[in-house]
Design a protein around this motif. Structure first.
Motif, short mmCIF file in Angstrom:
data_model
loop_
_atom_site.label_atom_id
_atom_site.label_comp_id
_atom_site.label_asym_id
_atom_site.label_seq_id
_atom_site.Cartn_x
_atom_site.Cartn_y
_atom_site.Cartn_z
N ARG A 76 0.84 -1.19 0.00
CA ARG A 76 0.00 0.00 0.00
C ARG A 76 0.89 1.25 0.00
O ARG A 76 2.06 1.20 0.34
N ASN A 110 -4.95 2.58 -0.69
CA ASN A 110 -5.03 1.40 -1.55
C ASN A 110 -4.94 1.87 -3.00
O ASN A 110 -5.85 2.53 -3.49
N GLU A 159 -5.35 0.27 -5.73
CA GLU A 159 -6.36 -0.33 -6.60
C GLU A 159 -7.69 0.41 -6.51
O GLU A 159 -8.32 0.72 -7.52
N GLU A 177 -7.55 3.22 3.41
CA GLU A 177 -8.01 2.01 4.06
C GLU A 177 -8.78 2.34 5.35
O GLU A 177 -8.54 3.38 5.97
#
Length: 503
Positions: free
Chosen positions: A410, A423, A425, A430
């Motif tokens: 991360r 994150n 993606e 988080e």
């Protein structure tokens, strides 16, 4: 005294800082002229009066109590000149405006003096570590011009011999008395003396800049201290240059009506009554031009960032270190340096003077952070939808540093006393973050760079120092001066330090 101040301490603070306790608040009020040092104790009425006076000058609610806002203001970077006399001088100045009467001599300068000549000379005695002499010279010249544009004064630089006003950089105690000893980064940035001593001293340990958001703008601080050398005391007007607290350069005129009134009451108006204001938006871009023209290519032996400061640092997928400073960046591979290169030529639409940068090997993208926005690039192409607002991602404004943390896979972003985990993606923070920075034992606040090396070790930077963090041991395993001990960052020689024997 401490007991009395404690009773007035309405809101406690957990932040470790130079002013966070009643005793430290007492020292602050004494240092800046609100309480007399020679008195061993002070009555409750004296303390409340001193706090009210401080709150008035600082544009805070005047309560007479040491609430959280008041303590926070005491912790802010500021000028080291005392505030005593500012209230009375301002009242007389405003009164003269409404009555149409000029202030008599000795009414504005705290010492009761002003220069009796209109043509004054100045000399720069030495130089800060992270700006070139040519950059400092232009910044100082423009700071003097700021005042000559609105008054009857003319300034001339001398490079040798005696001068009316002398500017110098010092560290710690420098024979001005213990009350004027510099306190390291933050706190008192500089101080000056009223006519006729004609000296302005700047803290060498500060990160002086002309353009970066990190550090303190030398032009603005110099212009403020010049005001003191001309006889001006601090102003209670929020946007005044002579307000005691440091402010970043804005877009509007740099001198307020109060600054102009004060200097004109001492030295009159410029020839032909032609007052010319300098706007922050113009000077901000001029400063970029100064840096480009004064140091277009840097040094092949010691890149400019090796003088001790940079805005951000990261490492790309090829293991090349990228060092960012202002409008430029350098590429360092196996200790060999390429650059400086143009930031916006490589990454179009990217803002200048970024505050943090990090490469994510998960998506092979480079992230940049500045102010309230985040940029993400694939190579040199800005990804669709970017830049994004930091708050939309759950991130703070003005981050200190960012890096990819392999154990979590991360991105980690530091800001003040907290850190965030992003994150890549989902491009979101988080759950359960931010957390306290104390999880990273031994790291200071206010870092200005971080990166992960191929061996997994993390390196954190603050000004001229670095800390190596071992993720496996969760502790600091080395620290020191990065220009001297980290050859892979491209600095072959360390900058020389200058002593205090100047004046």
């Amino acid at each position: 005294m401490i007991v009395l101040l404690s009773a007035l301490l309405c809101v406690q603070t957990s932040v470790s800082s130079p002013v966070s306790t009643a005793a430290q608040a007492q020292g602050f009020l004494e240092r800046y002229g609100y309480l007399h040092k020679q008195n061993e104790s002070h009555s409750t009425a004296e303390v409340k009066s001193a706090i009210r006076e401080f709150q008035w000058l600082s544009q805070l609610p005047v309560t007479g109590g040491l609430d959280g806002v008041t303590l926070e203001k005491m912790r802010s970077p500021r000028c080291g000149v005392q505030d005593a006399g500012s209230h009375g001088a301002w009242g007389q100045r405003v009164s003269s405006i409404f009555t149409g009467q000029h202030l008599r001599k000795k009414r504005y300068a705290q010492t009761g003096e002003k220069w009796h000549r209109r043509h004054l000379t100045y000399r720069i005695m030495n130089w800060p570590r992270n700006l070139s002499p040519s950059q400092v010279r232009v910044a100082v010249k423009t700071a003097f011009q700021l005042w000559s544009n609105v008054s009857g004064l003319i300034f001339q630089e001398l490079q040798h011999g005696p001068a009316d006003i002398r500017l110098a950089f010092f560290e710690g105690e420098h024979n001005d008395g213990t009350g004027n000893a510099f306190d390291g980064p933050g706190g008192a940035l500089a101080h000056a003396f009223f006519p006729f001593r004609g000296e302005a001293h700047f803290d060498m340990s500060e990160r002086w800049t002309l353009s970066s958001l990190k550090g303190h703008n030398l032009f603005l601080v110099t212009a403020h201290e010049i005001g003191h050398t001309l006889g001006l005391v601090h102003s209670p007007v929020r946007h005044a240059l002579m307000s005691p607290y440091y402010k970043k350069m804005g877009s509007n005129a740099l001198l307020s009506w109060d600054d102009i009134t004060a200097v004109q009451q001492l030295y009159g108006k410029p020839a032909g009554n032609s007052v010319q204001q300098l706007a922050g938006r113009t000077l901000r871009w001029d400063m970029w031009d100064w840096q480009i023209s004064q140091d277009p290519k840097g040094s092949s032996l010691t890149p400019h960032y090796c003088q001790g400061f940079f805005d951000a640092v990261t490492m790309n997928e090829n293991g090349t270190v990228l060092v960012f400073q202002g409008h430029r960046f350098w590429m360092v591979s196996n200790g060999s340096v390429s650059g400086p290169l143009s930031l916006q030529t490589r990454w179009p639409q990217l803002s200048l003077a970024i505050e943090a940068a990090a490469f994510s090997p998960l998506d092979r993208k480079l992230y940049f952070f500045k102010g309230r926005r985040v940029w993400r690039y694939s190579g040199s192409d800005l990804d669709p939808g970017f830049p994004m607002k930091s708050r939309d991602l759950g991130l703070p404004n003005h981050p200190d540093c960012a890096f990819f943390y392999q154990p979590l896979e991360r991105m980690v972003i530091f800001r003040g006393s907290r850190y965030y985990v992003l994150n890549p993606e989902s491009v979101s923070v988080e759950p359960y973050y931010p957390r306290a920075l104390r999880d990273w034992k031994g790291l200071p606040r206010g870092l200005n760079g971080a990166l992960a090396r191929p061996d997994g070790k993390l390196y954190f930077f603050k000004d001229q120092q670095y800390w190596r963090f071992d993720p496996g041991k969760l502790r600091i395993t080395a620290n020191g001066r990065w220009t001297q001990r980290l050859p892979w960052i491209g600095c072959r020689t360390a900058p020389s330090l200058q002593g205090n024997d100047i004046l």
